[in-house]
Design a protein around this motif. Structure first.
Motif, PDB file in Angstrom:
ATOM      1  N   UNK A 702       0.845  -1.190   0.000  1.00 52.79           N
ATOM      2  CA  UNK A 702       0.000   0.000   0.000  1.00 52.79           C
ATOM      3  C   UNK A 702       0.882   1.242   0.000  1.00 52.79           C
ATOM      4  N   UNK A 703       0.562   2.152  -0.901  1.00 52.21           N
ATOM      5  CA  UNK A 703       1.350   3.378  -1.040  1.00 52.21           C
ATOM      6  C   UNK A 703       0.407   4.552  -1.240  1.00 52.21           C
ATOM      7  N   UNK A 704       0.684   5.655  -0.548  1.00 44.43           N
ATOM      8  CA  UNK A 704      -0.122   6.874  -0.717  1.00 44.43           C
ATOM      9  C   UNK A 704       0.793   8.085  -0.621  1.00 44.43           C
ATOM     10  N   UNK A 705       0.928   8.860  -1.684  1.00 38.83           N
ATOM     11  CA  UNK A 705       1.783  10.059  -1.611  1.00 38.83           C
ATOM     12  C   UNK A 705       1.110  11.146  -0.776  1.00 38.83           C
ATOM     13  N   UNK A 706       1.899  11.811   0.040  1.00 37.96           N
ATOM     14  CA  UNK A 706       1.385  12.922   0.849  1.00 37.96           C
ATOM     15  C   UNK A 706       1.810  14.256   0.249  1.00 37.96           C
ATOM     16  N   UNK A 707       3.089  14.379  -0.103  1.00 35.22           N
ATOM     17  CA  UNK A 707       3.583  15.618  -0.703  1.00 35.22           C
ATOM     18  C   UNK A 707       4.637  16.271   0.163  1.00 35.22           C
ATOM     19  N   UNK A 708       4.711  17.591   0.108  1.00 36.23           N
ATOM     20  CA  UNK A 708       5.692  18.347   0.885  1.00 36.23           C
ATOM     21  C   UNK A 708       5.160  18.547   2.302  1.00 36.23           C
ATOM     22  N   UNK A 709       5.775  17.885   3.251  1.00 35.70           N
ATOM     23  CA  UNK A 709       5.229  17.788   4.602  1.00 35.70           C
ATOM     24  C   UNK A 709       5.187  19.117   5.340  1.00 35.70           C
ATOM     25  N   UNK A 710       6.010  20.069   4.951  1.00 40.89           N
ATOM     26  CA  UNK A 710       6.077  21.337   5.667  1.00 40.89           C
ATOM     27  C   UNK A 710       5.234  22.435   5.030  1.00 40.89           C
ATOM     28  N   UNK A 741      12.154  20.490  -0.281  1.00 45.03           N
ATOM     29  CA  UNK A 741      11.891  20.317   1.142  1.00 45.03           C
ATOM     30  C   UNK A 741      11.598  18.863   1.465  1.00 45.03           C
ATOM     31  N   UNK A 742      10.976  18.630   2.605  1.00 45.04           N
ATOM     32  CA  UNK A 742      10.699  17.259   3.040  1.00 45.04           C
ATOM     33  C   UNK A 742       9.513  16.677   2.280  1.00 45.04           C
ATOM     34  N   UNK A 743       9.770  15.611   1.544  1.00 42.86           N
ATOM     35  CA  UNK A 743       8.703  14.880   0.860  1.00 42.86           C
ATOM     36  C   UNK A 743       8.299  13.696   1.720  1.00 42.86           C
ATOM     37  N   UNK A 744       6.995  13.444   1.803  1.00 43.32           N
ATOM     38  CA  UNK A 744       6.504  12.321   2.588  1.00 43.32           C
ATOM     39  C   UNK A 744       5.496  11.488   1.835  1.00 43.32           C
ATOM     40  N   UNK A 745       5.428  10.222   2.187  1.00 45.20           N
ATOM     41  CA  UNK A 745       4.441   9.303   1.636  1.00 45.20           C
ATOM     42  C   UNK A 745       4.168   8.229   2.668  1.00 45.20           C
ATOM     43  N   UNK A 746       3.010   7.595   2.549  1.00 41.89           N
ATOM     44  CA  UNK A 746       2.702   6.442   3.387  1.00 41.89           C
ATOM     45  C   UNK A 746       3.035   5.172   2.619  1.00 41.89           C
ATOM     46  N   UNK A 747       3.679   4.242   3.308  1.00 40.62           N
ATOM     47  CA  UNK A 747       3.958   2.927   2.724  1.00 40.62           C
ATOM     48  C   UNK A 747       3.852   1.893   3.832  1.00 40.62           C
ATOM     49  N   UNK A 748       3.066   0.850   3.604  1.00 38.39           N
ATOM     50  CA  UNK A 748       2.925  -0.168   4.654  1.00 38.39           C
ATOM     51  C   UNK A 748       4.126  -1.111   4.707  1.00 38.39           C
ATOM     52  N   UNK A 767       8.502   2.509  10.717  1.00 36.56           N
ATOM     53  CA  UNK A 767       7.709   1.284  10.599  1.00 36.56           C
ATOM     54  C   UNK A 767       6.471   1.305  11.484  1.00 36.56           C
ATOM     55  N   UNK A 768       6.427   2.206  12.468  1.00 35.78           N
ATOM     56  CA  UNK A 768       5.256   2.270  13.357  1.00 35.78           C
ATOM     57  C   UNK A 768       4.033   2.870  12.662  1.00 35.78           C
ATOM     58  N   UNK A 769       4.263   3.895  11.839  1.00 33.84           N
ATOM     59  CA  UNK A 769       3.122   4.521  11.171  1.00 33.84           C
ATOM     60  C   UNK A 769       3.214   4.493   9.651  1.00 33.84           C
ATOM     61  N   UNK A 770       4.321   3.960   9.110  1.00 33.12           N
ATOM     62  CA  UNK A 770       4.449   3.833   7.661  1.00 33.12           C
ATOM     63  C   UNK A 770       4.878   5.093   6.953  1.00 33.12           C
ATOM     64  N   UNK A 771       5.330   6.112   7.695  1.00 37.48           N
ATOM     65  CA  UNK A 771       5.712   7.370   7.059  1.00 37.48           C
ATOM     66  C   UNK A 771       7.114   7.254   6.470  1.00 37.48           C
ATOM     67  N   UNK A 772       7.195   7.540   5.188  1.00 37.64           N
ATOM     68  CA  UNK A 772       8.445   7.555   4.437  1.00 37.64           C
ATOM     69  C   UNK A 772       8.804   9.009   4.162  1.00 37.64           C
ATOM     70  N   UNK A 773      10.041   9.413   4.494  1.00 39.67           N
ATOM     71  CA  UNK A 773      10.451  10.812   4.328  1.00 39.67           C
ATOM     72  C   UNK A 773      11.797  10.875   3.619  1.00 39.67           C
ATOM     73  N   UNK A 774      11.889  11.806   2.675  1.00 35.70           N
ATOM     74  CA  UNK A 774      13.184  12.098   2.058  1.00 35.70           C
ATOM     75  C   UNK A 774      13.263  13.589   1.776  1.00 35.70           C
ATOM     76  N   UNK A 775      14.471  14.086   1.629  1.00 34.57           N
ATOM     77  CA  UNK A 775      14.694  15.520   1.429  1.00 34.57           C
ATOM     78  C   UNK A 775      14.906  15.813  -0.050  1.00 34.57           C
ATOM     79  N   UNK A 776      14.084  16.720  -0.586  1.00 38.51           N
ATOM     80  CA  UNK A 776      14.228  17.145  -1.978  1.00 38.51           C
ATOM     81  C   UNK A 776      15.077  18.413  -2.016  1.00 38.51           C
TER      82      UNK A 776
END
Length: 789
Positions: A702-710, A741-748, A767-776
């Motif tokens: 399962x994957x869901x893009x969130x976008x720029x977290x800030x 900036x900080x990009x985030x997505x959900x991944x199970x 791994x607790x909430x599935x939040x994936x973060x990387x810096x753009x």
């Protein structure tokens, strides 16, 4: 344009209807109908909407389930008030002009609750078959597995009444003390009279309130031919760039030096404005000697020249180091990277119109005209700006010369490197319509001239309309695609702040189908800064501030503005969620305001506590009583289904689950679209939730893009998403993202790796909430993120 002679409409019977002493009968199969009955009832989907309908009321079929309501009178007049019958037992929300320039929402359940100057009436109804069933007052969840008890059920539908323009007449709705719903038609010119109107009020019904309003506006645009739906207009470029407006920073004392300081100040903090709006204060105006030099005198200041005043020239009497407006605008564009510069003017040039004795403006034949207010205006708040106008009159431009005036003014501004205009005080023409064929004809004439001149001189639809929330303008707007939709921000009025946010959200139900709503400027360092900023992030609107130079909160601004000066504008107008439509979020003491919108790949819901900080209507100088520290927060429910049309942006195999990202707390959770969670907010608090439908592939990845977290509108950065298969069971999710900036997505499941523009990037996975973060890193251009499983 010449003054019209008396206009007589013929008393013909509408097609397919019979008039008698008891009723009017519709000869068709539509669901919206006035059916024959001994009581004279107006029926919608076999439900009685109005009782005791007078015999002089007519109904004419329109398209589908819609119809027009008209009426006849024995005596011709320039103004009529007709009773439609008794309205009782329907929860409704209306939009009405509380003063000549602006609208606010109203709420009630009977005819007596409908204010004068109502321009939209939306009612919640139940199908007759379920009218005896018990239904809750609000759309609420009772458990995580249940749907809202009245959401999308067959028993609930909505009825829309829109008073519109009928020939030379405009209509409004109002109620009286015996619960009759009335409609008023008026021309604004004693010589323009009628005894019959056939298409004064448009009525339609539907199961989805947003689709109902949208479809109704489309029907009216096609049928009337006097205005256009937003999708058929060219949207001006300024709506997608961060801007700075000079008004609240300087008011009428704006000058080049102050503007330069403001541009430097904002750019130096990392939020460079790309649009500059030089508001009122740049023109050459005069208050005539015989006028009392009071604070109100500025509301009859008359224009004496098309050119800028001395403050923008290098004359000894001015302060500017620039020789003229042309050189000033040229310089600031080059030095500060401005894409667009707009200038302010009134529809009649200035608040007091043109000075008749001005040598430069005499060619437009201005004459001092007395103003006449509509009785409907006098019923609500009489704006203080009208007092000096009534005392001293307005320098009215000869309507036959108005295009020449706009063309000359805009040609001069374009020669000064100005790219567009904000045109204010537009409803002023209704005060001067006597002798010119009436207010509808006059407004349409001025709008056509204005729109044509803007397109000719600026090469694009670079026009912002303001102080124009009358249906004279609304249904005469063929090209203008951006308009202010609320009373001013007014930073000094503490009781206006929550009202401002609520009013724009509700007004956008109607206005958002015709224009891009403009929420007005705000202060980034105001005590309500986050409240206003979050609302504008959801508004689908241009974002601009009016900060004084050096007075900024860059933490707030950087949640709205990318480093290149662009913004993450949502796709539509931000509007109240369905469960909020009939609850007053300002004064009922219990309701939170929820505003929804859509991005390309996700939805967004903002929740605002507007209670206990003001009351309708906004009145300048009203005492602000801060809420007690012991005051309890308000609680409400948020659900993915609050976002209308969420399924339209989900992938075809969507199973209904969504990732939800809370901006303030940073919490990510996953829940089915029918489930809910609780929100608790104190006065003037808000929270923004990005709601992203999940993509499911492979072995239940399962994957869901969130976008720029800030950013408040995180999902506004998402451009596209695609899932591809390499060698089974390897999958690659490709996401196009704009900004940095900080990009985030959900991944199970934790990905194997991640690339950004083909370069491997370090990722943080919770791994607790599935939040994936990387810096753009880098600039704000679109980047391709590849998440590999």
């Amino acid at each position: 344009m010449t003054p019209s002679s008396k206009l007589q409409h013929t008393d013909q019977k509408p097609f397919g209807f019979e008039l008698d002493q008891q009723s009017i009968s519709v000869q068709r199969n539509a669901k919206t109908a006035m059916t024959s009955s001994s009581d004279g009832c107006f029926m919608v989907r076999d439900n009685v909407l109005l009782t005791r309908v007078p015999a002089n009321i007519s109904v004419t079929p329109a398209t589908g389930e819609s119809a027009f309501i008209g009426a006849t009178s024995e005596i011709p007049s320039s103004r009529h008030v007709f009773s439609l019958g008794v309205l009782e037992g329907y929860k409704f929300m209306c939009l009405f002009r509380f003063k000549i320039w602006w609208m606010i929402p109203g709420f009630g359940n009977s005819g007596c609750d409908v204010p004068a100057e109502t321009q939209m009436l939306l009612l919640e109804a139940r199908d007759k078959s379920s009218s005896n069933s018990s239904t809750p007052d609000q759309y609420r969840f009772s458990s995580e597995s249940e749907e809202p008890e009245n959401a999308e059920s067959n028993s609930t539908f909505y009825i829309l009444l829109l008073p519109v323009l009928d020939g030379a007449f405009r209509a409004t709705l109002q109620g009286n003390t015996v619960n009759e719903l009335e409609f008023c038609v008026e021309s604004g010119d004693p010589d323009v009279q009628t005894s019959t109107v056939t298409e004064a009020v448009f009525v339609n019904s539907g199961d989805d309130p947003y689709k109902l309003i949208r479809d109704s506006i489309k029907i009216l645009a096609k049928h009337k031919g006097t205005f256009n739906y937003l999708e058929d207009k060219k949207v001006p470029a300024h709506v997608d760039w961060f801007g700075w407006n000079t008004w609240d920073a300087f008011y009428n004392d704006v000058d080049p030096e102050g503007i330069v300081l403001g541009l430097k100040s904002l750019s130096g903090g990392g939020c460079p404005p790309k649009c500059l709006y030089i508001d009122e204060g740049w023109q050459t105006k005069v208050v005539e000697n015989e006028f009392e030099l009071t604070e109100k005198a500025k509301f009859v200041a008359r224009l004496v020249s098309l050119e800028e005043n001395d403050r923008f020239k290098g004359y000894p009497s001015g302060k500017s180091s620039f020789p003229n407006l042309h050189e000033f605008v040229k310089t600031i564009k080059e030095e500060h990277g401005l894409k667009l510069v707009y200038a302010w003017h009134a529809l009649l040039g200035s608040w007091g119109g043109l000075l008749p004795t001005s040598e430069a403006l005499r060619k437009y034949n201005p004459q001092i005209k007395s103003v006449v207010q509509s009785p409907g205006n006098k019923t609500n708040i009489i704006c203080e700006t009208l007092d000096p106008m009534e005392k001293h009159g307005i320098g009215m431009i000869d309507p036959s010369m108005v295009y020449k005036f706009y063309n000359d003014l805009h040609t001069y501004l374009a020669s000064c490197n100005i790219d567009g205009v904000k045109v204010d005080i537009q409803n002023q023409v209704e005060l001067l319509s006597s002798g010119y064929g009436g207010r509808v004809a006059l407004m349409r004439h001025f709008q056509e001239a204005l729109e044509e001149s803007v397109m000719r001189n600026f090469g694009s639809n670079n026009l912002i309309c303001s102080m124009s929330l009358s249906n004279d303008y609304i249904y005469s707007s063929k090209k203008s695609a951006a308009s202010r939709v609320s009373e001013d921000f007014m930073p000094r009025e503490k009781t206006f702040q929550t009202l401002h946010v609520a009013a724009v959200a509700f007004n956008s139900l109607l206005m958002g189908e015709i224009v891009v709503p403009d929420w007005d400027m705000f202060f980034s360092d105001h005590f309500t800064r986050e409240f206003h900023a979050a609302a504008r992030a959801l508004g689908g609107c241009p974002i601009y501030v009016s900060d004084k130079p050096g007075s900024h909160n860059f933490d707030v601004l950087k949640r709205l503005v990318l480093p290149d000066g662009s913004i993450l504008r949502a796709r539509f107008a931000g509007r109240p969620t369905r469960d909020c439509l009939f609850s007053d979020p300002v004064v009922d003491g219990k309701s939170l305001l929820k505003i929804w919108n859509l991005n390309k790949l996700s939805g967004v819901v903002g929740v605002f506590n507007c209670q206990r900080a003001g009351k309708w209507p906004p009145i300048a100088g009203a005492e602000y009583v801060p809420p007690l520290e012991s005051a309890l927060p308000l609680r409400g429910l948020v659900c993915p289904k609050d976002i209308n049309m969420l399924e339209d942006i989900a992938n075809e195999s969507w199973q209904g689950e969504c990732a939800v990202y809370a901006f303030r707390s940073g919490i990510v959770s996953v829940l089915p679209k029918k489930d809910h969670f609780e929100v608790s907010l104190n006065v003037l608090e808000c929270e923004v939730f990005t709601i992203s439908p999940t993509w499911v592939f492979g072995e239940n990845i399962q994957f869901a893009p969130i976008g720029l977290l800030d950013m408040y509108n995180s999902g506004g950065a998402l451009e596209s998403l695609d899932v591809s298969i390499n060698d089974m069971p390897n999958f690659v999710v490709k996401v196009q993202v704009r900004g940095c900036g900080r990009f985030g997505a959900y991944s199970n499941k934790e990905p194997r790796s991640c690339l950004v523009d083909n370069k491997k990037e370090f990722i943080i996975y919770n791994s607790n909430n599935g939040l994936l973060v990387l810096e753009l890193q880098g600039d704000c251009k679109a980047k391709e993120i590849e998440v590999m499983y």
